[in-house]
Design an enzyme around this catalytic site. Structure first.
Site, PDB file in Angstrom:
ATOM      1  N   ARG A 126       0.853  -1.189   0.000  1.00 40.91           N
ATOM      2  CA  ARG A 126       0.000   0.000   0.000  1.00 40.91           C
ATOM      3  C   ARG A 126       0.893   1.244   0.000  1.00 40.91           C
ATOM      4  O   ARG A 126       1.714   1.441   0.891  1.00 40.91           O
ATOM      5  CB  ARG A 126      -0.898   0.003   1.234  1.00 40.91           C
ATOM      6  CG  ARG A 126      -1.907   1.159   1.262  1.00 40.91           C
ATOM      7  CD  ARG A 126      -2.519   1.283   2.651  1.00 40.91           C
ATOM      8  NE  ARG A 126      -3.252   0.091   3.040  1.00 40.91           N
ATOM      9  CZ  ARG A 126      -4.549  -0.082   2.822  1.00 40.91           C
ATOM     10  NH1 ARG A 126      -5.250   0.848   2.216  1.00 40.91           N
ATOM     11  NH2 ARG A 126      -5.143  -1.189   3.214  1.00 40.91           N
TER      12      ARG A 126
ATOM     13  N   LEU B 136      -8.370  -1.886  18.131  1.00 41.73           N
ATOM     14  CA  LEU B 136      -9.030  -3.151  18.445  1.00 41.73           C
ATOM     15  C   LEU B 136      -8.234  -4.359  17.965  1.00 41.73           C
ATOM     16  O   LEU B 136      -8.322  -5.449  18.562  1.00 41.73           O
ATOM     17  CB  LEU B 136     -10.425  -3.164  17.816  1.00 41.73           C
ATOM     18  CG  LEU B 136     -11.369  -2.032  18.281  1.00 41.73           C
ATOM     19  CD1 LEU B 136     -12.722  -2.149  17.598  1.00 41.73           C
ATOM     20  CD2 LEU B 136     -11.531  -2.058  19.800  1.00 41.73           C
ATOM     21  N   GLN B 137      -7.481  -4.189  16.901  1.00 46.61           N
ATOM     22  CA  GLN B 137      -6.711  -5.315  16.349  1.00 46.61           C
ATOM     23  C   GLN B 137      -5.238  -4.935  16.342  1.00 46.61           C
ATOM     24  O   GLN B 137      -4.848  -3.903  15.790  1.00 46.61           O
ATOM     25  CB  GLN B 137      -7.175  -5.639  14.925  1.00 46.61           C
ATOM     26  CG  GLN B 137      -6.478  -6.845  14.331  1.00 46.61           C
ATOM     27  CD  GLN B 137      -7.014  -7.186  12.941  1.00 46.61           C
ATOM     28  OE1 GLN B 137      -7.890  -6.502  12.435  1.00 46.61           O
ATOM     29  NE2 GLN B 137      -6.478  -8.223  12.344  1.00 46.61           N
TER      30      GLN B 137
ATOM     31  N   GLY C  68      -0.183  -3.618   9.344  1.00 45.53           N
ATOM     32  CA  GLY C  68      -0.954  -2.707  10.187  1.00 45.53           C
ATOM     33  C   GLY C  68      -0.485  -1.262  10.114  1.00 45.53           C
ATOM     34  O   GLY C  68      -0.708  -0.498  11.063  1.00 45.53           O
ATOM     35  N   GLU C  69       0.142  -0.860   9.020  1.00 48.50           N
ATOM     36  CA  GLU C  69       0.659   0.506   8.943  1.00 48.50           C
ATOM     37  C   GLU C  69      -0.466   1.537   8.996  1.00 48.50           C
ATOM     38  O   GLU C  69      -0.299   2.640   9.536  1.00 48.50           O
ATOM     39  CB  GLU C  69       1.480   0.698   7.660  1.00 48.50           C
ATOM     40  CG  GLU C  69       2.111   2.091   7.564  1.00 48.50           C
ATOM     41  CD  GLU C  69       3.035   2.243   6.356  1.00 48.50           C
ATOM     42  OE1 GLU C  69       3.345   3.401   6.023  1.00 48.50           O
ATOM     43  OE2 GLU C  69       3.432   1.217   5.768  1.00 48.50           O
ATOM     44  N   ARG C  70      -1.661   1.204   8.484  1.00 48.48           N
ATOM     45  CA  ARG C  70      -2.777   2.158   8.513  1.00 48.48           C
ATOM     46  C   ARG C  70      -3.187   2.440   9.960  1.00 48.48           C
ATOM     47  O   ARG C  70      -3.454   3.595  10.344  1.00 48.48           O
ATOM     48  CB  ARG C  70      -3.946   1.593   7.688  1.00 48.48           C
ATOM     49  CG  ARG C  70      -5.115   2.548   7.541  1.00 48.48           C
ATOM     50  CD  ARG C  70      -6.072   2.033   6.474  1.00 48.48           C
ATOM     51  NE  ARG C  70      -7.248   2.879   6.382  1.00 48.48           N
ATOM     52  CZ  ARG C  70      -8.353   2.726   7.091  1.00 48.48           C
ATOM     53  NH1 ARG C  70      -8.430   1.718   7.959  1.00 48.48           N
ATOM     54  NH2 ARG C  70      -9.370   3.540   6.954  1.00 48.48           N
ATOM     55  N   ARG C  71      -3.259   1.401  10.794  1.00 54.24           N
ATOM     56  CA  ARG C  71      -3.587   1.594  12.211  1.00 54.24           C
ATOM     57  C   ARG C  71      -2.491   2.402  12.925  1.00 54.24           C
ATOM     58  O   ARG C  71      -2.768   3.232  13.794  1.00 54.24           O
ATOM     59  CB  ARG C  71      -3.761   0.236  12.886  1.00 54.24           C
ATOM     60  CG  ARG C  71      -5.123  -0.400  12.666  1.00 54.24           C
ATOM     61  CD  ARG C  71      -5.077  -1.891  12.934  1.00 54.24           C
ATOM     62  NE  ARG C  71      -4.594  -2.644  11.785  1.00 54.24           N
ATOM     63  CZ  ARG C  71      -4.138  -3.892  11.858  1.00 54.24           C
ATOM     64  NH1 ARG C  71      -4.093  -4.517  13.021  1.00 54.24           N
ATOM     65  NH2 ARG C  71      -3.728  -4.511  10.773  1.00 54.24           N
TER      66      ARG C  71
ATOM     67  N   GLU D 256      -1.426  -9.682   4.200  1.00 51.36           N
ATOM     68  CA  GLU D 256      -2.371  -8.993   5.083  1.00 51.36           C
ATOM     69  C   GLU D 256      -3.057  -7.841   4.355  1.00 51.36           C
ATOM     70  O   GLU D 256      -4.256  -7.624   4.500  1.00 51.36           O
ATOM     71  CB  GLU D 256      -1.620  -8.480   6.313  1.00 51.36           C
ATOM     72  CG  GLU D 256      -2.519  -8.112   7.486  1.00 51.36           C
ATOM     73  CD  GLU D 256      -2.918  -6.647   7.482  1.00 51.36           C
ATOM     74  OE1 GLU D 256      -3.804  -6.278   8.264  1.00 51.36           O
ATOM     75  OE2 GLU D 256      -2.339  -5.864   6.688  1.00 51.36           O
ATOM     76  N   ASN D 257      -2.295  -7.112   3.546  1.00 52.94           N
ATOM     77  CA  ASN D 257      -2.874  -5.958   2.850  1.00 52.94           C
ATOM     78  C   ASN D 257      -3.784  -6.384   1.708  1.00 52.94           C
ATOM     79  O   ASN D 257      -4.745  -5.682   1.386  1.00 52.94           O
ATOM     80  CB  ASN D 257      -1.759  -5.047   2.321  1.00 52.94           C
ATOM     81  CG  ASN D 257      -1.272  -4.077   3.374  1.00 52.94           C
ATOM     82  OD1 ASN D 257      -1.905  -3.066   3.647  1.00 52.94           O
ATOM     83  ND2 ASN D 257      -0.147  -4.413   4.005  1.00 52.94           N
TER      84      ASN D 257
END
Length: 577
Positions: free
Chosen positions: A30, A51-52, A70-73, A104-105
């Site tokens: 991404r 949450l995750q 999880g870079e967006r989080r 994952e992405n």
């Protein structure tokens, strides 16, 4: 395929890691993060937290961590001004970290088609996956995976349109079938922002596909080279599964098409010359394959534009086939006509060969755009104003070839000289010792300034010679004597003094030094005569200056006296008061 080295998030303990100790990874497929969407996620994190957990891995012994997924989080947490984030710490290799990030992405709903394509490409390049395993892992069919992979071949401008949803996936799927050159033209002419007339934006995929095939591909049936390799070529539109209507199809790789066409013309031209040694190669100046002409010239063949009107060489009649006739009598009659036409053709060819051998015509294999054709040109006779004098003889075929060979040798030398002149500036000559041959070359150029009265000193005894030819110069530098060298160098200096010495420039100073050495008495006489004139003029100027100085002094004294008188008057008035 087996995911060796992968670790399940559920099997790991979740830790709270400081955001300041975390940095993004280059593995994330991404590349674009929507700011509005991040802001919404940041608001949610402020209210409910993350949450995750994200996945991170240690960076050496520094105590820092790199994001695996999880870079967006992570970005939203920074935006929400959080200090820590829940994370699963994974001890995985670079290869596994990259695969986990990509996988994952790819499971996110908002991944763009280009990001998806790059992700699939990375997984395949890792060697851990192929198209079949990707289809199984992500629940896609193989056609879907192959189509996405083709998006990696889109030029950046078209890929950006797809990223911004300004181009549909189906249209992009049609465009990515073609090479960069065609994509570039499609974008510049039909997809660039601001185009009004001829824009393809908003068109259906089927319309775009037909337009590209019509405007940017070439019909292979129009070419005469062997198209066996084209039948299985991926750039053949027949192999793109759309709009296949039989035939050879269209070629979408114009560079390959041009190369095959050029090679065909060159090979056919060489074969024609081998079969007919007296044949000349020509080209139609308005319609020919320039690369074929250039390649033939590089192979040593002379290719010229025919001088005069070209007449078509007779063509062999086409033999009739019995299946084309309804009755046996009609076929027999057509066969008789064909035999007569063949006889006429053979006679006409013999006559043209005779005329060519006697110099009345010149036979040409004329290079066109897609093939060569046979033609001939009438050779002008004396009476037709060719400019040929009565003493000139018609050249025989062998003499023509010898003349052509001589000219070819001259052309080779000319091109050698031209290329050497261009390349000689690239040679590093700073370290090489200046040789005797180079010294002679210097004298060759210096001889251009040699005066006629010194010709005898360098060995030219003939008084009728008024200037030195190149041949004379070469003979002189081959037999140079010390005296000749000195005369040549000094004549060169004198010529430069004559052309470039003036006023107070450096050449004038050098001229006076040279004259002082070789003609001191004459220089002294010249200088004395001019200095005498100068002294007289100088004396007159000094006399005028003396008169002016006396006048200036008198004027100054008068002004000073008047100034003193003016100052004394107010002082007297004050004393009286």
């Amino acid at each position: 395929m087996e995911k060796k080295g992968m670790q399940s998030v559920e099997e790991k303990n979740i830790s709270m890691v400081a955001l300041a100790d975390i940095q993004p990874s280059g593995y994330n497929p991404r590349k674009h993060f929507d700011e509005a969407s991040l802001a919404e996620l940041a608001d949610s994190i402020r209210q409910q937290g993350v949450l995750q957990p994200i996945g991170v891995r240690p960076i050496d012994e520094s105590g820092k961590f790199e994001i695996v997924f999880g870079e967006r989080r992570y970005r939203a947490s920074l935006m929400a001004e959080m200090t820590v984030i829940p994370a699963v710490i994974l001890n995985v290799s670079d290869e596994v970290a990259e695969e986990m990030a990509v996988t994952e992405n790819l499971q996110r709903k908002d991944v763009t088609p280009i990001e998806e394509a790059n992700a699939y490409q990375k997984l395949i390049e890792s060697g851990r996956h192929d198209i079949q395993s990707l289809a199984v892992q992500f629940g896609k069919n193989e056609t879907y995976i192959r189509t996405r992979l083709k998006f990696t071949a889109l030029i950046p401008e078209i890929a950006e349109l797809l990223e911004k949803d300004e181009l549909t996936i189906s249209v992009a799927s049609e465009i990515c079938r073609y090479g960069e050159d065609i994509q570039r033209e499609v974008f510049d002419k039909h997809l660039k922002e601001g185009i009004t007339y001829g824009s393809w934006r908003g068109m259906k995929a089927t319309e775009v596909a037909k337009n590209i095939e019509r405007d940017f591909t070439a019909d292979l049936d129009r070419y005469n080279f062997d198209k066996t390799l084209c039948l299985s070529c991926p750039h053949n539109t027949n192999n793109m599964t759309l709009f296949c209507e039989g035939g050879c199809g269209n070629c979408a790789k114009r560079s390959c098409l041009a190369e095959m066409n050029t090679a065909f013309i060159v090979e056919k031209s060489v074969q024609a010359l081998s079969a007919h040694p007296l044949l000349s190669l020509g080209y139609n100046p308005y319609y020919y394959d320039a690369d074929a002409v250039h390649r033939l010239k590089e192979l040593g063949y002379e290719v010229t534009e025919p001088s005069g009107r070209c007449y078509q060489y007779p063509e062999l009649p086409e033999e009739p086939q019995s299946s084309d006739y309804e009755t046996e009598d009609a076929f027999r009659e057509a066969k008789l006509e064909y035999d007569q036409e063949v006889n006429d053709y053979m006679e006409e060819c013999k006559e043209l060969v005779r005329r060519n051998e006697e110099g009345e015509i010149s036979l040409y294999a004329q290079i066109g755009q897609k093939d060569i054709s046979m033609c001939y040109v009438e050779v002008p006779t004396q009476s037709s104003g060719s400019g040929q004098t009565a003493g000139q003889e018609q050249l025989s075929p062998i003499q023509k070839l010898e003349k052509q060979d001589k000219r070819n040798k001259e052309i080779a030398r000319e091109k050698t000289i031209d290329d050497a002149k261009r390349r000689i500036f690239e040679v590093d000559v700073t370290e090489a010792k200046f040789g005797a041959e180079e010294d002679k070359m210097i004298y060759f150029f210096l001889l251009s300034s040699l005066r006629k009265e010194h010709f005898a000193i360098v060995g030219i005894e003939n008084e009728d010679i008024r200037y030195l030819s190149d041949e004379n110069k070469l003979n002189i530098i081959a037999n140079l004597t010390p005296k000749a060298k000195a005369v040549i160098r000094r004549d060169y200096l004198i010529a430069n003094f004559k052309s470039n010495a003036y006023g107070n420039n450096a050449v004038a100073d050098l001229l006076l030094e040279f004259a002082q050495k070789h003609m001191p008495e004459a220089l002294a006489e010249i200088k004395s005569s001019h200095d005498e004139v100068y002294e007289k003029r100088h004396q007159r100027i000094e006399e005028k200056k003396a008169v002016l100085q006396v006048q200036e002094q008198a004027k100054h004294e008068t002004e000073h006296s008047e100034s003193d008188t003016t100052e004394q008057q107010p002082q007297s008035q004050e004393a009286a008061a």
